[in-house]
Motif scaffolding. Structure first.
Motif, short mmCIF file in Angstrom:
data_model
loop_
_atom_site.label_atom_id
_atom_site.label_comp_id
_atom_site.label_asym_id
_atom_site.label_seq_id
_atom_site.Cartn_x
_atom_site.Cartn_y
_atom_site.Cartn_z
N ASP A 109 0.87 -1.17 0.00
CA ASP A 109 0.00 0.00 0.00
C ASP A 109 0.91 1.23 0.00
N LYS A 110 1.00 1.91 -1.11
CA LYS A 110 1.93 3.03 -1.26
C LYS A 110 1.57 4.22 -0.38
N ASN A 111 0.39 4.20 0.20
CA ASN A 111 -0.02 5.29 1.08
C ASN A 111 0.29 5.00 2.55
N ARG A 112 0.88 3.84 2.81
CA ARG A 112 1.23 3.49 4.20
C ARG A 112 2.68 3.01 4.22
N ILE A 113 3.60 3.97 4.34
CA ILE A 113 5.03 3.68 4.31
C ILE A 113 5.67 4.24 5.58
N GLY A 114 6.42 3.39 6.28
CA GLY A 114 7.12 3.80 7.49
C GLY A 114 8.60 3.57 7.37
N LEU A 115 9.36 4.12 8.30
CA LEU A 115 10.82 4.02 8.28
C LEU A 115 11.33 3.75 9.68
N LEU A 116 12.12 2.69 9.81
CA LEU A 116 12.76 2.29 11.07
C LEU A 116 14.26 2.40 10.88
N GLY A 117 14.92 3.27 11.66
CA GLY A 117 16.35 3.47 11.50
C GLY A 117 17.10 3.24 12.80
N PHE A 118 18.25 2.59 12.70
CA PHE A 118 19.13 2.33 13.84
C PHE A 118 20.40 3.16 13.68
N GLY A 119 20.86 3.80 14.76
CA GLY A 119 22.12 4.54 14.70
C GLY A 119 22.08 5.64 13.67
N THR A 120 23.02 5.59 12.72
CA THR A 120 23.01 6.56 11.63
C THR A 120 21.73 6.46 10.83
N GLY A 121 21.18 5.25 10.73
CA GLY A 121 19.89 5.09 10.07
C GLY A 121 18.79 5.87 10.76
N GLY A 122 18.89 6.02 12.08
CA GLY A 122 17.93 6.84 12.81
C GLY A 122 18.05 8.31 12.45
N ALA A 123 19.30 8.79 12.29
CA ALA A 123 19.50 10.18 11.89
C ALA A 123 18.98 10.42 10.47
N ALA A 124 19.24 9.47 9.57
CA ALA A 124 18.72 9.58 8.20
C ALA A 124 17.20 9.57 8.20
N ALA A 125 16.60 8.79 9.09
CA ALA A 125 15.14 8.74 9.18
C ALA A 125 14.57 10.09 9.59
N LEU A 126 15.27 10.79 10.49
CA LEU A 126 14.82 12.12 10.89
C LEU A 126 14.86 13.08 9.71
N LEU A 127 15.92 13.00 8.90
CA LEU A 127 16.03 13.86 7.73
C LEU A 127 14.90 13.57 6.73
N LEU A 128 14.60 12.29 6.53
CA LEU A 128 13.53 11.92 5.60
C LEU A 128 12.16 12.33 6.12
N GLY A 129 12.04 12.49 7.43
CA GLY A 129 10.79 12.95 8.00
C GLY A 129 10.63 14.46 7.96
N GLY A 130 11.69 15.16 7.57
CA GLY A 130 11.60 16.61 7.44
C GLY A 130 12.43 17.40 8.42
N ALA A 131 13.22 16.74 9.27
CA ALA A 131 14.10 17.48 10.18
C ALA A 131 15.17 18.22 9.38
N LEU A 132 15.50 19.42 9.83
CA LEU A 132 16.48 20.26 9.15
C LEU A 132 17.71 20.43 10.04
N PRO A 133 18.83 19.78 9.71
CA PRO A 133 20.03 19.91 10.53
C PRO A 133 20.64 21.30 10.39
N ASP A 134 21.24 21.79 11.49
CA ASP A 134 21.83 23.12 11.43
C ASP A 134 23.18 23.25 12.13
N CYS A 135 23.61 22.21 12.88
CA CYS A 135 24.94 22.19 13.50
C CYS A 135 25.11 23.20 14.64
N LEU A 136 24.04 23.78 15.14
CA LEU A 136 24.19 24.79 16.19
C LEU A 136 24.78 24.22 17.47
N SER A 137 24.56 22.92 17.72
CA SER A 137 25.05 22.31 18.96
C SER A 137 26.45 21.71 18.83
N TRP A 138 26.99 21.63 17.61
CA TRP A 138 28.28 20.98 17.42
C TRP A 138 29.44 21.71 18.10
#
Length: 341
Positions: free
Chosen positions: A159-188
């Motif tokens: 069902d192309k209308n029901r797609i989820g993403l499970l990410g571990f480690g770096t995969g979790g960070a990539a999942a956040l980006l795919l969900g629309g998170a915008l990295p900015d490096c302010l905390s680095w």
């Protein structure tokens, strides 16, 4: 309110709840398994993907040395369309590393697709701590959706209308980006002062690469894939790339899972920081004895002998407890937001 009425209401709820949970167990599917590979010269993209799905055939032991998995190889799929769940492994993993969790999700009525991330996996970590590491994962995960939806046989089960993403480690960070998170490096700039020089992100080599990531930010265009409707990030890394403004346009429901013994992506500095930035909007599950290796399926003996720190960080009993808690949280979350038939 009379006490006997309260007791009656609680008993009624209990009677309604228990059969529902029993029905979920009784209605679980057998698991099919197949692999898919594609090289796109135009996109310069190589995808090697493992796929688990509901099947009508009983499982058997399949040998993909050094791994063995329990599933029906190319087993006939159950009729109907099911939610698609992408699974993105941690940097020390591969497409086989979470096969037990993938199979369990398939048994609940998901098509699960796990790619091996080239140059960010157990066999090749040359992209570690670079912007290409994250950007390539995002591109590969979106590419997996395209690959499966263009496969005549697999597309009929998705069902192309029901797609989820499970990410571990770096995969979790990539999942956040795919969900629309915008990295900015302010905390680095302050990260290593808080984390200490022993932190894996804070040695000279890693710091130079992290500085390179920050030179690529902020983004001029979001990496979000609007086809993704729910995201679970397990022990995500790169928590220092996000600030309070990063989740302003994050669109899907989010589940955060912490591995409290994770030495690489320490929970208080990564997933805990992300949870605070979400202001309690994302459910948060903590796995007290878990680390990177404990989240994976048990290693084959040959791999355990080669990588004991990864494969033998917890006992078999502890791994079972961790996986039960993790898999229950994942199935509850994705069934709630993506559902099944």
């Amino acid at each position: 309110m009379p006490i006997r009425f309260i007791v009656f209401a609680l008993l009624l709820l209990f009677q309604l709840f228990v059969p529902a949970r029993a029905a979920v167990a009784a209605d679980s599917y057998q698991v099919g398994f197949r692999t898919l590979g594609q090289w796109s010269a135009d996109a310069n993209l190589r995808l090697d993907v493992n796929i688990w799905y509901p099947s009508v055939r009983p499982p058997r032991t399949l040998n993909y040395a050094p791994w063995t998995v329990s599933a029906a190889r190319n087993g006939k799929a159950v009729e109907g369309r099911f939610p698609l769940l992408l699974l993105s492994h941690a940097s020390p993993g591969t497409r086989f590393s979470y096969h037990d969790t993938a199979a369990r999700m398939a048994s609940y009525g998901f098509v699960v697709a796990a790619p091996t991330h080239a140059r960010d996996c157990m066999d090749d970590m040359s992209l570690l701590f670079t912007w290409r590491q994250l950007e390539s994962r995002v591109r590969e995960l979106s590419g997996v959706i395209d690959l499966l939806l263009n496969d005549a046989e697999l597309a009929a089960s998705i069902d192309k209308n029901r797609i989820g993403l499970l990410g571990f480690g770096t995969g979790g960070a990539a999942a956040l980006l795919l969900g629309g998170a915008l990295p900015d490096c302010l905390s680095w700039p302050d990260y290593c002062a808080r984390a200490g020089q022993q932190d894996i992100y804070c040695n000279r080599w890693a710091r130079d690469r992290m500085d390179g990531i920050c030179h690529s930010l902020p983004l001029t265009k979001s990496l979000a894939d609007p086809r993704i409707k729910a995201v679970a990030a397990v022990a995500p890394g790169f928590g220092m790339l996000f600030s309070s403004a990063s989740f302003r346009y994050f669109h899907p429901p989010l589940l955060l899972i912490a591995a409290e013994n994770d030495a690489m992506n320490r929970s208080e500095l990564h997933v805990g920081s992300i949870a605070r930035l979400m202001n309690g909007k994302a459910p948060y599950v903590s796995l007290p004895r878990a680390d990177t290796g404990a989240l994976m399926a048990p290693c084959p003996e040959s791999l355990a002998a080669e990588l004991p720190e990864l494969c033998r960080s917890v006992s078999a009993e502890e791994r079972n407890v961790i996986h039960q808690q993790m898999d229950d949280a994942l199935s509850d979350f994705f069934l709630h937001f993506l559902g099944n038939d």
